[in-house]
Design an enzyme around this catalytic site. Structure first.
Site, PDB file in Angstrom:
ATOM      1  N   HIS A  46     -10.847  -1.629   4.876  1.00 17.98           N
ATOM      2  CA  HIS A  46     -10.589  -1.121   6.227  1.00 17.98           C
ATOM      3  C   HIS A  46     -11.259   0.226   6.494  1.00 17.98           C
ATOM      4  O   HIS A  46     -11.185   0.725   7.605  1.00 17.98           O
ATOM      5  CB  HIS A  46      -9.082  -1.017   6.435  1.00 17.98           C
ATOM      6  CG  HIS A  46      -8.463  -0.029   5.485  1.00 17.98           C
ATOM      7  ND1 HIS A  46      -8.436  -0.225   4.123  1.00 17.98           N
ATOM      8  CD2 HIS A  46      -7.907   1.179   5.704  1.00 17.98           C
ATOM      9  CE1 HIS A  46      -7.870   0.816   3.548  1.00 17.98           C
ATOM     10  NE2 HIS A  46      -7.535   1.687   4.480  1.00 17.98           N
ATOM     11  N   ASP A  47     -11.848   0.820   5.471  1.00 17.69           N
ATOM     12  CA  ASP A  47     -12.509   2.123   5.641  1.00 17.69           C
ATOM     13  C   ASP A  47     -14.024   2.028   5.612  1.00 17.69           C
ATOM     14  O   ASP A  47     -14.706   3.054   5.704  1.00 17.69           O
ATOM     15  CB  ASP A  47     -12.092   3.069   4.499  1.00 17.69           C
ATOM     16  CG  ASP A  47     -10.625   3.443   4.559  1.00 17.69           C
ATOM     17  OD1 ASP A  47     -10.069   3.502   5.669  1.00 17.69           O
ATOM     18  OD2 ASP A  47     -10.043   3.678   3.486  1.00 17.69           O
ATOM     19  N   ASP A  52       0.857  -1.184   0.000  1.00 15.12           N
ATOM     20  CA  ASP A  52       0.000   0.000   0.000  1.00 15.12           C
ATOM     21  C   ASP A  52       0.894   1.234   0.000  1.00 15.12           C
ATOM     22  O   ASP A  52       1.605   1.491   0.978  1.00 15.12           O
ATOM     23  CB  ASP A  52      -0.857  -0.054   1.281  1.00 15.12           C
ATOM     24  CG  ASP A  52      -2.145   0.698   1.148  1.00 15.12           C
ATOM     25  OD1 ASP A  52      -2.147   1.736   0.462  1.00 15.12           O
ATOM     26  OD2 ASP A  52      -3.150   0.268   1.751  1.00 15.12           O
ATOM     27  N   GLU A  81      -6.640   3.845  -5.596  1.00 16.79           N
ATOM     28  CA  GLU A  81      -7.831   4.223  -4.854  1.00 16.79           C
ATOM     29  C   GLU A  81      -8.232   5.620  -5.311  1.00 16.79           C
ATOM     30  O   GLU A  81      -7.448   6.562  -5.197  1.00 16.79           O
ATOM     31  CB  GLU A  81      -7.544   4.233  -3.347  1.00 16.79           C
ATOM     32  CG  GLU A  81      -8.803   4.522  -2.551  1.00 16.79           C
ATOM     33  CD  GLU A  81      -8.535   5.056  -1.150  1.00 16.79           C
ATOM     34  OE1 GLU A  81      -9.396   4.878  -0.289  1.00 16.79           O
ATOM     35  OE2 GLU A  81      -7.470   5.663  -0.915  1.00 16.79           O
ATOM     36  N   ASP A 136      -2.746   4.713  -2.581  1.00 12.56           N
ATOM     37  CA  ASP A 136      -3.719   5.369  -1.715  1.00 12.56           C
ATOM     38  C   ASP A 136      -4.153   6.720  -2.301  1.00 12.56           C
ATOM     39  O   ASP A 136      -3.300   7.491  -2.763  1.00 12.56           O
ATOM     40  CB  ASP A 136      -3.018   5.583  -0.357  1.00 12.56           C
ATOM     41  CG  ASP A 136      -3.951   6.045   0.729  1.00 12.56           C
ATOM     42  OD1 ASP A 136      -4.903   5.317   1.044  1.00 12.56           O
ATOM     43  OD2 ASP A 136      -3.724   7.146   1.286  1.00 12.56           O
TER      44      ASP A 136
HETATM   45  C1  GLC Z   1      -7.261   6.158   2.173  1.00 14.30           C
HETATM   46  C2  GLC Z   1      -7.086   5.023   3.141  1.00 14.30           C
HETATM   47  C3  GLC Z   1      -7.546   5.493   4.486  1.00 14.30           C
HETATM   48  C4  GLC Z   1      -6.699   6.649   4.902  1.00 14.30           C
HETATM   49  C5  GLC Z   1      -6.674   7.751   3.837  1.00 14.30           C
HETATM   50  C6  GLC Z   1      -5.561   8.709   4.069  1.00 14.30           C
HETATM   51  O1  GLC Z   1      -8.568   6.525   2.006  1.00 14.30           O
HETATM   52  O2  GLC Z   1      -7.769   3.893   2.684  1.00 14.30           O
HETATM   53  O3  GLC Z   1      -7.520   4.471   5.443  1.00 14.30           O
HETATM   54  O4  GLC Z   1      -7.186   7.189   6.088  1.00 14.30           O
HETATM   55  O5  GLC Z   1      -6.479   7.232   2.552  1.00 14.30           O
HETATM   56  O6  GLC Z   1      -4.333   8.098   3.794  1.00 14.30           O
END
Ligand code: GLC
Ligand code: CA
Length: 546
Positions: free
Chosen positions: A321-322, A96, A247, A196
């Site tokens: 995880h979010d 990640d 993402e 990310d």
């Molecule tokens: C992404 C991650 C999340 C994190 C954010 C900032 O959305 O999945 O868990 O808080 O980025 O890095």
């Protein structure tokens, strides 16, 4: 042509997966210990959320050093062993890469704060306006997105927590550092990369937003494509067998096509979150609303068709995880726990794209239903507790919202067995175990041939066996149904028919063409396919013909 169309990714949140050194925190050796379990499930690739050195203000998404493993997760030797053991089982690792920002503890940021101009230019330091921040943008975790630094009489940008400072990708030295990091891990045998919030890395202009929270000035800006192409060329693009996913926050089909078309040499696929906002009242996460099924269907159909027509590729997922647990969210974690968890799995896995399974999803793990702020760990949840309180909501109202929306719902320890702390750790875990672990756990699931776990293994096997699942065209079906999400996949004469009842009541449907279909998978005892079919509560069926 790279082949990732028959692959399934399993996401691990190491902190909550398995503790092996008795400190209540999951670790890399815990992942290694469970590789046979993951192999049994059928995972091809393991995405591990960040385990690099970090002050852990956002559980590792605040990276202090991209090259070093946080000692609480293990050592480089542990990691090498994990890579090696995974490879033996034909499982790849996906890291990640948190490249939109670093922790303010990162040495680059520390040097910037010490006034070193070379490193100041790694970040966005800007003058304010009339004692106000440079823009009115809001941080995604609440409050203004700029933090004042007295020594410079300037502010730095943080789209997330104040300890997560945004990197300035305009600066070629930043881009070089990013490629160097990817190359370092590639050389150690890492074959996958998840980037990310990567569509936020270009900030087009620093303007006040009078109609929103600032997103349009830093989301999907055109330079993201240039930056990704450059990163691809200088790092992972040089290797044949990598798999990359970005993402994408608040994105569009048009942009995801650009990011994921193979000929553009950017990424292999994209995550988007539109389908996970259909239970947001007025687009606001911290609210309560039953999910809008028609909108969910529409979004799936639009994204499936849009990405297919433009030659892009979707990452398919419900959980991460979010996100709260899907069985508690769009399923039924009580009376129809098993049926709805299986139905939700089928509905995603048979679509066009690459499925991602988040740890515990294959067991039907549910939301945590915490009742006290002390049980929460997540910075976003804790911030919003106070924000909602300021807005005048009662504690009961706030807890009802957190119980349904908090990211901690996904972060409770993996439920391995019915022993102390669900077999996650013999010490008090960093976050409480869900109290339902005595019924919902891996040991039980592995013993029961009818479990949710084995349903997932079958879905993964079907993807490997049937080219129509990997390559077939997506065609929506029964678009007007208020209860059933149905679609066809077609590859030449091969057809796959997928029916999913999203509700705890029967659904009567009419099918036009049912000739020669055989049942591949269902979450109920078999019933014959008929033109007028009644689907049972949360029933889902997959039929196939050649
Ligand atoms: C992404 C991650 C999340 C994190 C954010 C900032 O959305 O999945 O868990 O808080 O980025 O890095
Ligand atoms: Ca540990």
């Amino acid at each position: 042509m790279k082949n990732f169309k028959d692959k399934v990714v399993y996401q691990i949140y190491p902190k909550s997966f398995k503790d092996t050194n008795h400190d209540g925190i999951g670790d890399l050796n815990g992942v290694t210990e469970k590789l046979d379990y993951l192999k049994k499930l059928g995972a091809d690739m393991l995405w591990l959320t960040p385990f690099f050195i970090s002050p852990q203000n956002d559980n590792g998404y605040d990276v202090e050093n991209y090259y070093e493993i946080d000692p609480r997760y293990g050592t480089l030797e542990d990691l090498k062993r994990l890579i090696h053991e995974a490879k033996k089982r034909d499982i790849g690792l996906m890291f990640d890469m948190v490249f939109n920002h670093t922790s303010t503890h990162h040495e680059w940021f520390k040097k910037a704060m010490a006034g070193d101009p070379y490193y100041k230019d790694f970040y966005f330091f800007k003058k304010g306006k009339d004692h106000q921040p440079p823009t009115n943008w809001e941080s995604k975790f609440g409050g203004n997105a700029w933090e004042y630094v007295e020594a410079f009489d300037e502010y730095y940008l943080h789209l997330f927590d104040v300890t997560q400072a945004d990197l300035n990708w305009e600066n070629p030295n930043v881009r070089k550092e990013m490629a160097k990091i990817v190359n370092y891990w590639l050389e150690l045998g890492v074959t996958g990369f998840r980037f990310d919030v990567i569509n936020l890395i270009s900030k087009e202009s620093f303007e006040d937003d009078f109609t929103g929270v600032g997103k349009r000035f830093y989301t999907d800006c055109k330079k993201v494509n240039d930056y990704l192409r450059e990163l691809n060329e200088h790092s992972f693009g040089r290797c044949q067998h990598t798999m990359t996913v970005g993402e994408m926050s608040a994105t569009t089909i048009e942009n995801c096509l650009r990011y994921s078309k193979q000929e553009n040499h950017e990424l292999d696929m994209t995550f988007n979150f539109h389908h996970l906002k259909v239970d947001y009242l007025n687009k606001e996460k911290w609210t309560l609303m039953p999910f809008d099924f028609k909108e969910l269907k529409q979004l799936f159909n639009d994204w499936q068709i849009g990405m297919q027509e433009g030659g892009g590729w979707n990452a398919l997922f419900w959980c991460c995880h979010d996100q709260p647990r899907i069985v508690s969210r769009f399923g039924n974690d009580q009376e129809y726990h098993r049926e709805s968890a299986k139905m939700l799995a089928t509905s995603i896995h048979m679509m066009r794209g690459t499925p991602y399974i988040y740890q515990g999803e294959e067991l039907g793990m549910t939301n945590a239903y915490f009742t006290d702020l002390k049980q929460y760990r997540d910075v976003e949840s804790i911030n919003h507790f106070h924000i909602l309180k300021k807005q005048g909501l009662s504690d009961d109202e706030i807890y009802a919202i957190l119980q349904s929306k908090s990211r901690d719902n996904a972060r409770t320890p993996m439920q391995w067995d019915h022993t102390l702390n669900a077999g996650f750790s013999d010490q008090t875990p960093w976050i409480e175990v869900n109290s339902n672990y005595t019924q919902i756990n891996a040991e039980e699931a592995l013993k029961d041939p009818n479990s949710i776990f084995y349903h997932y293994t079958k879905l993964i096997q079907l993807r490997k066996q049937y080219s129509v699942i990997q390559e077939g065209e997506y065609i929506p079906l029964l678009e007007n149904s208020n209860q059933v999400f149905a679609y066809l996949r077609r590859l030449g004469s091969k057809m796959l028919l997928v029916l999913n009842n999203f509700y705890p009541k029967e659904a009567a449907i009419q099918l036009e063409d049912i000739a020669d279909y055989e049942l591949l998978l269902s979450n109920y005892p078999k019933q014959p396919l008929k033109k007028e079919l009644i689907l049972r509560p949360y029933e889902s069926c997959v039929y196939y013909r050649e």
